[in-house]
Each structure stands twice: as C-alpha cells, then as structure tokens.
Design an enzyme around this catalytic site. Structure first.
Site, PDB file in Angstrom:
ATOM      1  N   PHE A 242      60.020 -81.497  20.631  1.00 43.81           N
ATOM      2  CA  PHE A 242      58.685 -81.036  20.987  1.00 43.81           C
ATOM      3  C   PHE A 242      58.338 -79.780  20.199  1.00 43.81           C
ATOM      4  O   PHE A 242      59.119 -78.833  20.131  1.00 43.81           O
ATOM      5  CB  PHE A 242      58.628 -80.740  22.485  1.00 43.81           C
ATOM      6  N   GLU A 243      57.166 -79.783  19.572  1.00 45.16           N
ATOM      7  CA  GLU A 243      56.648 -78.618  18.836  1.00 45.16           C
ATOM      8  C   GLU A 243      55.360 -78.195  19.533  1.00 45.16           C
ATOM      9  O   GLU A 243      54.342 -78.885  19.450  1.00 45.16           O
ATOM     10  CB  GLU A 243      56.412 -78.992  17.375  1.00 45.16           C
ATOM     11  N   THR A 244      55.433 -77.077  20.229  1.00 40.76           N
ATOM     12  CA  THR A 244      54.350 -76.692  21.137  1.00 40.76           C
ATOM     13  C   THR A 244      53.028 -76.432  20.419  1.00 40.76           C
ATOM     14  O   THR A 244      51.971 -76.471  21.039  1.00 40.76           O
ATOM     15  CB  THR A 244      54.757 -75.461  21.966  1.00 40.76           C
ATOM     16  N   ARG A 245      53.061 -76.180  19.093  1.00 39.28           N
ATOM     17  CA  ARG A 245      51.828 -75.867  18.352  1.00 39.28           C
ATOM     18  C   ARG A 245      51.234 -77.070  17.636  1.00 39.28           C
ATOM     19  O   ARG A 245      50.134 -76.979  17.088  1.00 39.28           O
ATOM     20  CB  ARG A 245      52.112 -74.786  17.314  1.00 39.28           C
ATOM     21  N   ASP A 249      51.920 -83.595  19.325  1.00 46.83           N
ATOM     22  CA  ASP A 249      52.484 -83.287  20.635  1.00 46.83           C
ATOM     23  C   ASP A 249      51.392 -82.924  21.633  1.00 46.83           C
ATOM     24  O   ASP A 249      51.410 -83.357  22.792  1.00 46.83           O
ATOM     25  CB  ASP A 249      53.485 -82.139  20.503  1.00 46.83           C
TER      26      ASP A 249
END
Length: 433
Positions: A242-245, A249
């Site tokens: 997961f890449e929050t930016r 995602d």
C-alpha cells in the site's frame, strides 16, 4: 489468408484474432510509441470526434502546468462507468498509443456484436495523456518536478486535481491505471521479461479485500489469460504494498477498484509495437469481460498464481563465463549483465529517443534472466572505446588492467578471442547500444 478459425458472432475475438485486427487499425491513429507528443494526441482526438460525433464525447477537464489541455474521451451509453488513464508519468507512453488504437477499432468495428454490447453495457471514460508536459520532455515528473502518482492526497499538481475531479464526478466502479515499468523487471525467477505486469491495487496497509478489489483481481486474471496466449510466461504480478499517496491505492479506497497495468520489456528490439499490441488485447478483453459479467465469474486463482515481479531480475544481454582483466592486469572469469534504457536527445528543437546500454551487473549472475544470453567461455570482454575495430579484426590489447573499470562505464564492448601471439586477439563480436 488467415488461418484463424471463425469467431462466434456474439463473442469477443480470441487474443490472437484481436492481435491480427489490431494490425489493421494500428498507426491510423498515431505513430507508435515510444515518443508520444501532446500535439499529436490532441489532433487525433479532435479528428476522432469529428469523424464520429455520435460515438465519442470530448471535453477538456483541466490544463497542465504549462497550459496544455487535458482531454477526457467518453464513449458508450451503459449505466456502469469505467475510467482509464495513461501516461501520468511522461516517459511511460505505451498504453496511450494502445488506447488510441482501441478508439479507432471501436469506431471502425462498432457494428460487431461484442463492441455494440460493450458500448451498451458500459460507459468508458479515458484520459489518454495525463502528463503532457512530462511527455514533451520524456520525463517521469510534471513541469513542477512532482510525481503525479504521489499526489493523490496533497493535490499540488493541476493534473492530479483534474483526475481526482473526474473520478469524483463520474464515480466509476472500476479504473485502469496504465504505466510502463523498467526493462529490468522479470517474471519471478523464470528469467522471462515481465512484458505485462498487473495488480489489483490495495486500499489499506493490511492489503484487505472488498468486493471491488476482488473484482479487480479477477480482471487481472482475465488479462493474464489473454496476454499469455501471445506472450507465454511473460505476465507478472506487481508489488501490492500500500502506498498512501498513490492514485491507484486511493482510487480503490474512494470506491473505484483499480487495475494497474505495467508494460515492461519485450524479447526483441525495438519492443514498442508488440507491447502496444499486448495492451490493446488486454484492454479489449478486460472491457468485454466487464460488459458480459464474465469478469465477476473469473477464477480468482488465476490472479493469485501470477508470479511476482522481480525488479532487478532481468538484463538485456547476459555474457556468461567471459574473460575480463582486473585492475592489476590479471585475467579472471565472470558474467557480465548489460541493461538498456532510453534517453532523450534534443537536436534543432527535435526530440529523438535512443537506446543506451550499460554494464550494470558483473560477477556471478546465475540468478538473472536475459533477453539474450551469450556464451562467453574462451572469450574476453573489453570496452570498444578507443578501438577503431570491426568484427574479424586482429588487435593487440594495450594496458588491459584498465579494461574492467572502463567496461562498467561502457555501453559498447567487444568480445575477443585470444590468438597465438601474446596479447593478440581476434574481434568475434561487437555489442553496441
């Protein structure tokens, strides 16, 4: 005449037939990737709208930092909305060409039952070129120097704001995030290039599943089965951390399940046309599966069993057991891995792309795959720099102790075979990129 069997009238053509039909429409839209320019895309989209105004909608949803229009193309009348976006990284253009080829196919084959069904069941929305400023420079980031795909939350770039605004207005149930990846990606430990990698984007750190992500996984499985018909063993699964930016995602978190398609290396050079073809087949097959409901019924195991990408598992050329000269002038044996990238050269205001090779790996490289493997036993590898040589020439090596150091900085090298006389070698092969 084609040897392919006839296609049932209601079914999407099988991948090999789609690939043949792609050849009929390809290049009528744009010159093939890799160098896709905003002016060419803009002209094509306006012409497309004029040729089929009842089929295609076209609107400007924003402008880039430098004022280039960001175009949204729409087609179909279905209640379920699908969003596709390409080239948010300016140096990742393969899917842009594939999208335009797909539009051309729909325009010229709209009466085919599977196309008509898709247009009736779905409404497709595409942003074929999200980062036109980056595309003009063939660079990843936009004109602010920001990676748009890391701007889904801060929305510091006008391009990200345009994409987010479009998603919020349309509320598509699924999206396709279209990219290119490094040519060094391999399919696990198979040694095969990851020509297409897929991913059902995560929406949290735990990489949880919900109905949307499960559907995206099934769509990836459909794509895998289609692509592997044309490129066996060349489909990988992208890292789903997961890449929050990132947009994929966050799209999934916002309610738009997202399929990532990353285009990688091919088995020959130049790679562009076969990779555009694979993207075309992947998109046509996936969209048909969504229109018919076949995607929802697909086998989830076809996604789970895709080998994971190996990010540095491939080189373009692998020289096995070749002789080298160390800094002390003494010979030793090792493997040499040459990787290839693209660089932009500008001359008289015109951009051209060139392939640049470089020795990136040296030593025991048994774990690496390669597009081409050369058995180097009995040969020596030295840089071509400073040698006006051609294959078949005989030459003497001067100061061989420098060669291994220079080799690491060189994309041009010679394979030499020792001759009877001391320090005399015959040029067996010259490798240039």
């Amino acid at each position: 005449m084609s040897s392919t069997p006839p296609v049932p009238s209601q079914a999407v053509p099988p991948p090999k037939v789609l690939a043949e039909r792609w050849s009929e429409v390809h290049s009528k839209a744009l010159p093939v990737a890799p160098l896709v320019r905003h002016g060419d895309v803009e002209k094509y989209l306006k012409d497309l709208r004029e040729r089929a105004p009842d089929l295609f909608g076209l609107e400007v949803v924003g402008h880039s930092v430098e004022g280039r229009a960001l175009y949204h193309v729409s087609l179909g009348t279905g209640a379920r909305h699908v969003l596709l976006w390409s080239q948010m990284h300016g140096d990742e253009p393969t899917a842009t060409t594939a999208l335009l080829d797909f539009f051309e196919y729909v325009r010229t084959h709209r009466q085919e039952p599977w196309v008509a069904r898709m247009l009736g069941e779905l409404t497709l929305h595409a942003v074929p070129l999200l980062n036109p400023d980056g595309a003009e420079r063939f660079q990843r980031r936009n004109a602010q120097g920001i990676d748009i795909n890391r701007d889904a939350l801060a929305l510091q770039t006008p391009e990200a704001r345009a994409l987010k605004g479009l998603r919020d207005r349309l509320k598509p149930f699924i999206g396709f995030n279209l990219h290119n990846q490094s040519w060094r990606h391999a399919v696990g430990r198979t040694g095969r290039p990851a020509s297409i990698s897929v991913l059902a984007a995560a929406f949290d750190e735990k990489r949880s599943d919900n109905p949307g992500r499960l559907l995206a996984k099934k769509v990836c499985g459909v794509i895998r089965d289609a692509v592997e018909t044309l490129a066996p063993g060349q489909v990988g699964r992208y890292d789903d951390s997961f890449e929050t930016r990132a947009f994929g995602d966050n799209m999934t978190r916002w309610g738009t399940a997202t399929v990532l398609i990353e285009t990688g290396a091919w088995t020959s050079m130049p790679p562009d046309e076969p990779l555009v073809q694979l993207n075309f087949v992947a998109l046509a097959t996936a969209l048909d599966a969504l229109a018919t409901g076949r995607a929802a019924e697909a086998d989830l195991a076809r996604y789970d069993s895709i080998p994971e990408n190996l990010s540095s598992g491939l080189v373009q050329v692998l020289l096995k057991d070749v002789g080298l000269f160390g800094a002390d002038g003494k010979p030793f044996t090792a493997d040499v891995g040459i990787a290839v990238t693209r660089e932009v050269h500008r001359k008289d205001g015109q951009l051209t792309l060139v392939h640049v090779g470089k020795v990136e790996e040296l030593g025991d490289l048994r774990v690496l795959g390669a597009v081409e493997t050369v058995e180097g036993k009995g040969l020596f590898a030295v840089p071509l720099t400073g040698h006006a040589a051609k294959e078949g020439d005989t030459l003497r090596l001067e100061k061989p102790g420098r060669d291994v150091i220079e080799l690491r900085q060189s994309g041009e090298l010679m394979l030499l075979k020792p001759q009877g006389a001391a320090s005399t070698y015959r040029v067996e092969r010259i490798l240039r990129f």
